[in-house]
Write an enzyme that holds these catalytic residues in place. Sequence first.
Site, short mmCIF file in Angstrom:
data_model
loop_
_atom_site.label_atom_id
_atom_site.label_comp_id
_atom_site.label_asym_id
_atom_site.label_seq_id
_atom_site.Cartn_x
_atom_site.Cartn_y
_atom_site.Cartn_z
N ASP A 130 0.84 -1.20 0.00
CA ASP A 130 0.00 0.00 0.00
C ASP A 130 0.87 1.25 0.00
N CYS A 185 -6.20 -13.08 -22.09
CA CYS A 185 -7.61 -12.66 -22.20
C CYS A 185 -8.20 -13.14 -23.52
N CYS A 188 -11.84 -12.23 -25.24
CA CYS A 188 -12.78 -11.70 -24.23
C CYS A 188 -12.55 -10.21 -24.02
N CYS A 191 -14.85 -6.83 -19.75
CA CYS A 191 -14.58 -5.67 -18.89
C CYS A 191 -14.75 -4.37 -19.67
N CYS A 195 -17.96 -1.99 -18.49
CA CYS A 195 -17.62 -0.86 -17.61
C CYS A 195 -18.76 0.16 -17.69
N CYS A 211 -13.36 6.51 -14.61
CA CYS A 211 -13.31 5.28 -13.80
C CYS A 211 -14.01 5.56 -12.46
N CYS A 237 -14.87 0.35 -7.14
CA CYS A 237 -15.80 -0.23 -8.12
C CYS A 237 -15.20 -1.55 -8.58
N CYS A 240 -15.36 -4.15 -13.48
CA CYS A 240 -14.50 -4.75 -14.51
C CYS A 240 -13.86 -6.04 -14.01
N CYS A 244 -15.10 -10.53 -15.15
CA CYS A 244 -13.90 -11.15 -15.75
C CYS A 244 -13.94 -12.67 -15.51
C1 B12 Z 1 -3.41 4.99 -9.15
C2 B12 Z 1 -4.06 3.68 -8.81
C3 B12 Z 1 -5.40 3.54 -9.11
C4 B12 Z 1 -6.16 4.57 -9.91
C5 B12 Z 1 -5.79 4.38 -11.39
C6 B12 Z 1 -5.83 2.92 -11.86
C7 B12 Z 1 -4.90 2.64 -13.02
N1 B12 Z 1 -5.36 1.82 -13.94
O1 B12 Z 1 -3.77 3.12 -13.07
C8 B12 Z 1 -7.62 4.25 -9.55
C9 B12 Z 1 -8.03 5.07 -8.33
C10 B12 Z 1 -8.64 4.46 -10.65
C11 B12 Z 1 -7.49 2.78 -9.14
C12 B12 Z 1 -8.50 1.88 -9.22
C13 B12 Z 1 -8.36 0.54 -8.87
N2 B12 Z 1 -7.32 -0.01 -8.26
CO1 B12 Z 1 -5.64 0.88 -8.02
N3 B12 Z 1 -3.89 1.55 -7.80
C14 B12 Z 1 -3.34 2.64 -8.19
C15 B12 Z 1 -1.86 2.63 -7.82
C16 B12 Z 1 -1.65 3.51 -6.57
C17 B12 Z 1 -0.93 3.10 -8.95
C18 B12 Z 1 -1.26 2.46 -10.31
C19 B12 Z 1 -0.43 3.05 -11.41
O2 B12 Z 1 0.70 3.43 -11.23
N4 B12 Z 1 -1.02 3.18 -12.58
C20 B12 Z 1 -0.29 3.75 -13.67
C21 B12 Z 1 -0.77 3.25 -14.99
C22 B12 Z 1 0.22 3.74 -16.05
O3 B12 Z 1 -0.72 1.87 -14.93
P1 B12 Z 1 -1.85 0.91 -15.49
O4 B12 Z 1 -3.16 1.53 -15.76
O5 B12 Z 1 -1.79 -0.25 -14.57
O6 B12 Z 1 -1.18 0.69 -16.90
C23 B12 Z 1 -0.44 -0.47 -17.19
C24 B12 Z 1 -1.10 -1.17 -18.38
O7 B12 Z 1 -1.53 -0.18 -19.30
C25 B12 Z 1 0.10 -1.95 -18.91
N5 B12 Z 1 0.13 -1.98 -20.33
C26 B12 Z 1 0.96 -1.28 -21.11
N6 B12 Z 1 0.72 -1.57 -22.40
C27 B12 Z 1 -0.27 -2.48 -22.42
C28 B12 Z 1 -0.90 -3.11 -23.50
C29 B12 Z 1 -1.93 -4.01 -23.23
C30 B12 Z 1 -2.59 -4.69 -24.39
C31 B12 Z 1 -2.33 -4.31 -21.90
C32 B12 Z 1 -3.43 -5.26 -21.61
C33 B12 Z 1 -1.68 -3.65 -20.81
C34 B12 Z 1 -0.66 -2.75 -21.10
O8 B12 Z 1 1.28 -1.28 -18.48
C35 B12 Z 1 0.94 -0.11 -17.75
C36 B12 Z 1 2.00 0.20 -16.71
O9 B12 Z 1 2.16 -0.83 -15.75
C37 B12 Z 1 -1.60 1.11 -7.54
C38 B12 Z 1 -0.61 0.81 -6.41
C39 B12 Z 1 0.81 0.93 -6.89
N7 B12 Z 1 1.65 1.50 -6.09
O10 B12 Z 1 1.14 0.52 -8.00
C40 B12 Z 1 -3.02 0.59 -7.19
C41 B12 Z 1 -3.40 -0.78 -7.76
C42 B12 Z 1 -3.05 -0.80 -9.24
N8 B12 Z 1 -4.85 -0.76 -7.62
C43 B12 Z 1 -5.36 -1.89 -7.30
C44 B12 Z 1 -6.75 -2.13 -7.18
C45 B12 Z 1 -7.19 -3.36 -6.41
C46 B12 Z 1 -7.65 -1.24 -7.78
C47 B12 Z 1 -9.15 -1.47 -8.00
C48 B12 Z 1 -9.52 -2.90 -8.39
C49 B12 Z 1 -9.89 -1.05 -6.70
C50 B12 Z 1 -11.39 -1.05 -6.81
N9 B12 Z 1 -12.04 -2.19 -6.69
O11 B12 Z 1 -11.99 0.00 -6.95
C51 B12 Z 1 -9.45 -0.46 -9.14
C52 B12 Z 1 -9.22 -1.08 -10.52
C53 B12 Z 1 -9.31 -0.07 -11.64
C54 B12 Z 1 -8.58 -0.55 -12.90
N10 B12 Z 1 -9.28 -1.27 -13.77
O12 B12 Z 1 -7.39 -0.26 -13.03
C55 B12 Z 1 -4.30 -2.97 -7.15
C56 B12 Z 1 -4.34 -3.83 -8.42
C57 B12 Z 1 -4.20 -5.32 -8.20
C58 B12 Z 1 -4.22 -6.04 -9.52
N11 B12 Z 1 -4.62 -7.29 -9.49
O13 B12 Z 1 -3.88 -5.52 -10.57
C59 B12 Z 1 -3.00 -2.08 -6.99
C60 B12 Z 1 -1.75 -2.71 -7.55
C61 B12 Z 1 -2.87 -1.80 -5.49
C62 B12 Z 1 -2.14 -2.92 -4.77
N12 B12 Z 1 -0.92 -2.67 -4.33
O14 B12 Z 1 -2.64 -4.00 -4.65
N13 B12 Z 1 -6.20 2.50 -8.80
#
Ligand code: B12
Length: 369
Positions: A130, A185, A188, A191, A195, A211, A237, A240, A244
């Site tokens: 965290d 995936c 599928c 999500c 959403c 979101c 929320c 998504c 899944c």
């Molecule tokens: C900011 C944050 C949020 C934000 C933004 C979410 C987001 N998508 O970034 C908000 C508040 C919306 C949020 C929501 C949620 N979060 Co959050 N959040 C974080 C936090 C603090 C940082 C995430 C981050 O840096 N995002 C930056 C962006 C750039 O990353 P990304 O969206 O994951 O993008 C990646 C993909 O795009 C991937 N990617 C790149 N190219 C491609 C191409 C393809 C085809 C694919 C598929 C992917 C892909 O690479 C990117 C970089 O890693 C982390 C904790 C941490 N310190 O990491 C928790 C974390 C990601 N959250 C978590 C959780 C549980 C959630 C929620 C499920 C909570 C809920 N039930 O409401 C939702 C899920 C929303 C979602 N679908 O993402 C968990 C995820 C666990 C997991 N299994 O993945 C984390 C890791 C917390 C933890 N330590 O457990 N969160």
Amino acid sequence: MGRSLEAEELLKLGYEAGLSAVGITTADDLFPAADVLPIRKASGLADRMQFTYRNPARSSSPTRVLETARSVITGALNYYQGPRADIQTSTHAEIARYSWEDYYAELRLGLEPIAEAVRQHGGKAQILADSNALVDRNAAWRSGLGWYGKNANLIIPGHGSWVVLGAVVTDVELAPTGPPQTDQCGACSSCVTDCPTGAILAPGVIDARRCIAWLVQADGEIPIEYRTAVGNRIYGCDECQEVCPPNRSAPVVIKSKATHDSQTADIVWILTCSDEQLLAKYGRWYIADRNCDVIRRTALVVLGNTADPADQNVQNLITRYLQHDNPTLRAHTVWATKRLGLHSFLENVDADPDPAVQRELRATVDTRL
Ligand code: B12
């Protein structure tokens, strides 16, 4: 330092301490996060989020956590608890599963023996659970724990995405696990289509401005066009994830059993309790600046979406919040009043001096009933 520390021993310690998956990656900078964070920030997709976006270079670099870092041990804890409790009343709201209980505390307990073993061998170890110090999904992905789902969540074979992720950053050089898992995936895209606000713009790309998980925790106004979609969600929320397929067959491994009170929140209570009471109960939630009005604002949206307009308690709350000192709360109450079809309650607030309240008074809102 005694005999060298083997990667297998550390993985075993993590599993024995209750982690659902454990892996190891190098302390090299995290890609794609190092590239993606600045792009999402610049394009506006990150909205006003801080977290890892505050300093993308730092959050993508394990050596910024520990200067001499050589390895990152990643851990996942499955928090799935099976079917949700039924929502018992029209003024009860849903809490996202990851916040039913303090799973980060449990995750930390799983990571501690690993850190302890490293220290006993003379190494340095820093636990991250965290924390915004690293992009957790990226480290876990690179150590081979799972694949990036289209909803951006890391999906772990056998557990789905119902996991919280953490890490131990260490200066000990360990053999990495992996390789990173490729997409499973397939065709599928449930999500993406399910959403409620269309926040998944492309596989792995979330628009935080839509979101619901972010909208309900960001301060200020919840944009009017998304309030109906917020439904009965007070915190987080899961949509998504609920849709899944790997998540529907996830095993229940966690020993604790969240009560109805941990799974749902009583909106009437939230709208009548003091800040102290609210923080005592929900202090674990991310609440910007500990400003409880952010939660009350979301509660008013839920009230509009779910409550029974004939309920005297609900009418009392509407009357009270139309006169609240905080104009953001008055504005959201105007919306809830219209949504509940209680338009006559608005007669005395026509002259409200606040522009946001005036905007809400002029807005068209679909009455629910
Ligand atoms: C900011 C944050 C949020 C934000 C933004 C979410 C987001 N998508 O970034 C908000 C508040 C919306 C949020 C929501 C949620 N979060 Co959050 N959040 C974080 C936090 C603090 C940082 C995430 C981050 O840096 N995002 C930056 C962006 C750039 O990353 P990304 O969206 O994951 O993008 C990646 C993909 O795009 C991937 N990617 C790149 N190219 C491609 C191409 C393809 C085809 C694919 C598929 C992917 C892909 O690479 C990117 C970089 O890693 C982390 C904790 C941490 N310190 O990491 C928790 C974390 C990601 N959250 C978590 C959780 C549980 C959630 C929620 C499920 C909570 C809920 N039930 O409401 C939702 C899920 C929303 C979602 N679908 O993402 C968990 C995820 C666990 C997991 N299994 O993945 C984390 C890791 C917390 C933890 N330590 O457990 N969160």
